[in-house]
Scaffold this motif. Sequence first.
Motif, PDB file in Angstrom:
ATOM      1  N   LEU A  75      -8.019   6.466  -1.659  1.00 26.90           N
ATOM      2  CA  LEU A  75      -7.587   5.076  -1.821  1.00 26.90           C
ATOM      3  C   LEU A  75      -8.592   4.268  -2.631  1.00 26.90           C
ATOM      4  O   LEU A  75      -8.209   3.453  -3.484  1.00 26.90           O
ATOM      5  N   LEU A 124       0.163   2.846  -3.682  1.00 27.64           N
ATOM      6  CA  LEU A 124      -1.081   3.593  -3.545  1.00 27.64           C
ATOM      7  C   LEU A 124      -0.907   4.936  -2.833  1.00 27.64           C
ATOM      8  O   LEU A 124      -1.368   5.971  -3.320  1.00 27.64           O
ATOM      9  N   LEU A 125      -0.275   4.905  -1.680  1.00 28.17           N
ATOM     10  CA  LEU A 125      -0.247   6.104  -0.843  1.00 28.17           C
ATOM     11  C   LEU A 125       0.510   7.294  -1.433  1.00 28.17           C
ATOM     12  O   LEU A 125       0.109   8.445  -1.190  1.00 28.17           O
ATOM     13  N   CYS A 152       0.833  -1.202   0.000  1.00 32.47           N
ATOM     14  CA  CYS A 152       0.000   0.000   0.000  1.00 32.47           C
ATOM     15  C   CYS A 152       0.868   1.252   0.000  1.00 32.47           C
ATOM     16  O   CYS A 152       0.593   2.219  -0.715  1.00 32.47           O
TER      17      CYS A 152
END
Length: 300
Positions: free
Chosen positions: A286, A106-107, A102
Amino acid sequence: MADWDDLRIFLAVARSESLSGAGRGLRLDAATVGRRIARLEEALGHPLFLRSAQGYRLTEAGGRLIPHAEAAERAMASAAEDLAGAAAGLSGQIRLGAPDGCANYLLPQVTAAICDANPGLEVQIVALPRVFNLSRREADMAVAVSPPEAGRLTVQKLTDYRLSLAADAEYLAAHPAITRREGLQAHRLVGYIPDMIFDKELDYLAELGAGAVPLASNSVSVQLMWLRAGAGIGIVHDFAMPFAPGLRRVLAGQVALTRAFWLIRHADDRRSDRMTRFAEALTQGLRREVARLEALAAGQ
């Protein structure tokens, strides 16, 4: 009588269990931190820490002081929010813990967009392949792959995500075709180090009945780089596949895993408008990013 600055330093030492660790977070030298702790102990008339070669551990009196110091911390944060005003946008520093899949895929783009909308905001991402201890303030909030079973925490489901068995196209061209799960035994597998799997939700290969893992790492990013190098076959987050365009799904009709990300926060942060607004922006970001990247992966 203790003032807030002394209590702030006390909390930092209690959480890091060392003067140097507290000093790094506070941007003070260890000697200054030590003098401030000694001053606080003198003012209260009780030793707050047991000193040893292993570090600083709370005494009984120190343990009793913790909830009062944390209450003061929350009050100061709330006051700062009220003075800043909600209309001013998010500001200050927020530290977010997350597993490295993640955190890597993603972050960065999600938090960059949040910071673009809130120029006064500072975000720190701590990418560690383990469970975060929020009670020790390792992070202000954390993303996890399963909800915690204990602690004074609030838990919110962020989003589901999918994972697939995959390998590099060149690897697949150079090795026998795989038509059944049993065929995996003839291939080199890439995955987690078995005794470093920190959450049962990550034990993907065991779920597939796979055997030994010749190439293993506790890092999702290392595993992905092995697969990109044509080293073998492994489980990949679908949202990470657009970052490795050479990967191809294996046994797509037979192997499809679904997991979820959860946002973990301190229970007391429910009263923080700033933390709540950041959590809302993070959740929405997200969800959009997972959907976008998984759609891209579906076209590979």
